[in-house]
Design an enzyme around this catalytic site. Structure first.
Site, mmCIF file in Angstrom:
data_model
loop_
_atom_site.group_PDB
_atom_site.id
_atom_site.type_symbol
_atom_site.label_atom_id
_atom_site.label_comp_id
_atom_site.label_asym_id
_atom_site.label_seq_id
_atom_site.Cartn_x
_atom_site.Cartn_y
_atom_site.Cartn_z
ATOM 1 N N GLU A 23 0.039 -1.246 5.765
ATOM 2 C CA GLU A 23 1.125 -0.754 6.623
ATOM 3 C C GLU A 23 0.935 0.708 6.969
ATOM 4 O O GLU A 23 1.202 1.137 8.103
ATOM 5 C CB GLU A 23 2.467 -0.966 5.923
ATOM 6 C CG GLU A 23 3.691 -0.705 6.816
ATOM 7 C CD GLU A 23 4.151 0.745 6.822
ATOM 8 O OE1 GLU A 23 4.981 1.104 7.680
ATOM 9 O OE2 GLU A 23 3.682 1.523 5.969
ATOM 10 N N ASP A 81 0.828 -1.204 0.000
ATOM 11 C CA ASP A 81 0.000 0.000 0.000
ATOM 12 C C ASP A 81 0.864 1.257 0.000
ATOM 13 O O ASP A 81 2.042 1.228 0.379
ATOM 14 C CB ASP A 81 -0.957 0.009 1.199
ATOM 15 C CG ASP A 81 -0.230 0.006 2.549
ATOM 16 O OD1 ASP A 81 0.805 -0.673 2.661
ATOM 17 O OD2 ASP A 81 -0.707 0.680 3.481
ATOM 18 N N HIS A 84 6.476 10.169 1.248
ATOM 19 C CA HIS A 84 5.130 10.676 1.525
ATOM 20 C C HIS A 84 4.931 12.086 0.979
ATOM 21 O O HIS A 84 3.994 12.772 1.368
ATOM 22 C CB HIS A 84 4.831 10.672 3.033
ATOM 23 C CG HIS A 84 4.690 9.302 3.614
ATOM 24 N ND1 HIS A 84 4.076 9.071 4.825
ATOM 25 C CD2 HIS A 84 5.080 8.078 3.168
ATOM 26 C CE1 HIS A 84 4.099 7.773 5.105
ATOM 27 N NE2 HIS A 84 4.711 7.154 4.103
ATOM 28 N N ASP A 112 12.862 -6.048 7.091
ATOM 29 C CA ASP A 112 11.797 -5.184 6.593
ATOM 30 C C ASP A 112 12.417 -3.886 6.073
ATOM 31 O O ASP A 112 13.646 -3.713 6.095
ATOM 32 C CB ASP A 112 10.791 -4.889 7.720
ATOM 33 C CG ASP A 112 9.459 -4.326 7.219
ATOM 34 O OD1 ASP A 112 9.257 -4.276 5.990
ATOM 35 O OD2 ASP A 112 8.633 -3.943 8.054
#
Length: 447
Positions: A148, A81, A419, A175
């Site tokens: 997430e 996502d 972002h 990760d």
């Protein structure tokens, strides 16, 4: 060599709008279904030869059975996502954020950094290994969560619970998180590969107040907006104290010897010069985040008309909590600093404590160090504190050794695209992500 089709596959993945939205009503299940079909149709070898389980319709767990069940498995993670693109900011994107544009040596789009580069990198590497006939000695689990950006409750957390119920104990978990930093570490000219051995906690608080409103021509000495604004100003002007946490100690031990003489002396005596070191890192936003709990106002709501004094005001603040602090100590300090009983403080739905600190002498860390050095021989490798939250925090019952690393090169030119606007990576970074996962799988499972 990396097949030319890999970049095109990555481009196709970026075109699928797997956006995590705060409002469940805005969730587009078709896009997430399409991404699952993309993985199945683009990587048929992986889909057919590895055991696959689906969780809550859109998250996936692949298991590659190893030859020796006595060896602990490893877990490799990524999330499919992405965060939304703010409508007002679309005009500032040089290329369509969901166009998957390949322009010269760069791939553009939401998810290039966070985090489809890892999803596609893993799948491409598995495809290559399966074609090569590689057979792992130890089993491997590949985790792809679909939420997430919302906390991972339906994706990674559900998968972690499944593995826990199966009594799976992993040798290590890998990760996203750390990156390859380029001239962002003060005093270091070389590239620095940052392996996240811990991550900060996260807490969201909402401040709210209700006061008498009225006509804007006759304001009281304090309005609801005044009170909440003053509270935010107090929190920002009284930041949390700086400290050198355990993960940062390891970081300073590794980068200190690479610094000029004066800095080297300071970093070699970090407990004597702690104030000097924290002062150095406090000068930048990224540095300050490494040495303190941060305070970020993110949402402010009040008012409906230009000549009406609102009766209520609300503000949302996000705190990223450094090792040694807890959500409880943060809430207590916020109350003390604000010191206004009229303000109601509520905790958001999502919060997490700072993670445990993973061992830098373990098989997992040594294997990561070796793999990074094979691909980037001139790069300094060091443990690091990840300032954001990742899905890996759900796996603390699966392994004591959780590491966070992605082969993306981050510098002052692209650090704000996380972002943000114009998210992009170099094709070479994407190709190296495939090489990295190919090599970490071989290094982890060949013996």
């Amino acid at each position: 060599k990396i097949d030319n089709a890999a970049a095109n596959n990555f481009s196709e993945a970026l075109k699928i709008k797997t956006i995590s939205t705060e409002n469940p009503k805005d969730f587009d299940s078709v896009q997430f279904t399409n991404f699952g079909l993309f993985l199945k149709n683009t990587y048929p070898l992986v889909d057919s030869l590895l055991e696959k389980k689906t969780f809550n319709s859109f998250s996936f767990l692949y298991k590659w059975q190893g030859e020796n069940d006595a060896l602990k498995p490893i877990v490799v993670m990524a999330h499919l996502d992405v965060v939304p693109v703010i409508k007002e900011n679309r005009v500032n994107w040089k290329h369509d954020p969901f166009g998957g544009n390949i322009v010269n040596d760069t791939i553009w789009g939401r998810g290039t950094i966070d985090n489809k580069v890892n999803v596609v990198g893993i799948m491409e590497s598995l495809n290559v290994l399966l074609k090569e006939g590689f057979s792992p000695k130890r089993s491997m689990y590949f985790v792809f969560g679909h939420d997430e950006e919302l906390g991972g409750e339906l994706g990674a957390k559900a998968i972690a619970q499944y593995l826990k119920d199966k009594k799976i104990e992993a040798e290590f978990v890998l990760d996203e998180g750390g990156v390859i930093s380029q001239k962002l570490v003060p005093g270091i000219e070389k590239d620095v590969a940052l392996i996240g051995v811990a991550e900060k906690g996260s807490l969201t608080l909402e401040l709210s107040i209700n006061l008498e409103g009225g006509h804007s021509s006759m304001p009281e000495k304090e309005t609801a907006i005044d009170v909440i604004s003053k509270a935010i100003a107090k929190l920002k002007s009284n930041p949390f104290p700086m400290t050198i946490s355990q993960p940062m100690e390891g970081f300073l031990d590794n980068v200190g010897p690479e610094m000029p003489f004066m800095n080297k002396m300071v970093f070699a005596n970090k407990f004597i010069f702690e104030n000097v070191i924290t002062g150095i890192y406090e000068k930048t936003a990224s540095g300050s985040a490494l040495v303190r709990t941060t305070t970020s106002p993110t949402i402010f709501n009040s008012g409906v008309k230009n000549n009406v004094i609102p009766q209520s005001a609300r503000a949302t603040l996000n705190f990223r909590i450094i090792s040694g602090e807890t959500t409880a100590t943060v809430i207590n300090r916020v109350k003390e600093v604000i010191d206004d009983e009229r303000i109601t403080i509520a905790t958001g739905d999502f919060f997490s404590e700072p993670s445990k600190v993973s061992n830098i002498k373990s098989f997992g860390y040594k294997t990561l160090h070796k793999t990074i050095s094979e691909i980037y021989p001139e790069t300094i490798v060091t443990p690091y504190l990840v300032v954001a939250a990742t899905d890996s925090r759900h796996f603390e019952d699966i392994s004591d050794n959780i590491y966070r690393f992605t082969t993306i090169k981050i510098n002052k030119n692209n650090i704000k695209t996380f972002h943000g606007i114009n998210e992009r990576i170099a094709i070479s970074d994407f190709e190296n992500s495939i090489r990295f996962y190919h090599q970490i799988i071989k290094n982890s499972t060949s013996e």
